[in-house]
Design a protein around this motif. Structure first.
Motif: not given
Ligand code: PLP
Length: 228
Positions: A36, A57, A199, A214, A216-217, A223
């Motif tokens: 995202k 998302n 993360s 899940r 991301g970072t 982000r």
């Protein structure tokens, strides 16, 4: 090596270590790269580095990116899904992680051309501002979804409160696993998936039984705040 490929390798190694510590082989834990707010080019870079599962998302953003990227990407929807956005995502996603109420399940059932796999999102710490079904009401939702032919329930997902110390999230991961074990026995549904761990805490989540993390970072970097 490019930065995203390096990050992915590091995350995969940590996943493999945690899987072994929990008595499983690394391929029993799937990594969803949560992309995202990041542009399609970064997703393409991760894809080139061998990552094939991505999580988004926001319905609109998801559609735009999915249309630009290879067809063999497995897309997961991890954000909160509004009913009026269901038709935008339902035939492009492999797994919806955020089924949180019956009205949403009914809308997915109505719009989908084929059965859609979904996880029920549980508000495991009963936090006021967080979406998700409460542990007390999830069985009711599962029973009601029994009649929906286009919903295929596969397990549970949660986002515990944020802590700097991942060990503090551990009791919530354990609670989700026990809830799943209990619901599986009571309802007979194949609730095999546990989507938990991000993360900051995916190793602890895997040690407590996560089958999907899940992240991301740790893959894509921070982000931008205003897009969160
Ligand atoms: C953004 C997001 C993630 C990834 O969080 P990171 O801390 O960046 O790894 C995981 N799950 C959900 C539901 C998210 O919205």
């Amino acid at each position: 090596m490019k930065r995203i490929a390096e990050n992915l390798n590091a995350v995969r190694e940590l996943i493999a270590g945690a899987a072994r510590r929990s008595g499983r082989s690394p391929d029993q834990v799937r990594l969803v790269a949560v992309s995202k707010t990041h542009p399609a080019e970064l997703i393409a870079e991760a894809y080139e580095a061998g990552q094939k599962i991505f999580g988004e998302n926001y319905a609109q953003e998801f559609r735009e990116k999915a249309d630009m990227l290879p067809d063999d990407i497995e897309w997961h929807f991890v954000g909160s899904l509004q009913r009026n956005k269901v038709k935008m995502v339902v035939d492009r996603v492999t797994l919806i992680h955020s089924l949180n109420k019956l009205s949403l399940a009914q809308e997915i059932d109505k719009r989908a051309g084929a059965p859609v796999k979904a996880l029920i999102e549980i508000n495991i710490a009963e936090e006021g501002a967080k979406s998700g079904t409460s542990a007390d009401r999830v069985e009711e939702l599962i029973e009601a979804a029994r009649d929906l032919k286009n919903i295929e329930l596969r397990g549970l997902m949660t986002m515990p409160p944020f802590f700097d110390d991942p060990d503090k999230a551990r009791p919530y991961f354990i609670k989700l696993r026990k809830l799943r074990d209990n619901l599986k026995a009571r309802t007979g549904f194949a609730l095999d998936e546990l989507s938990m761990g991000m993360s900051g805490d995916f190793e602890a989540a895997i040690e407590e039984g996560a089958s999907i993390v899940r992240v991301g970072t740790a893959i894509f970097g921070e982000r931008k705040r205003n897009n969160e």
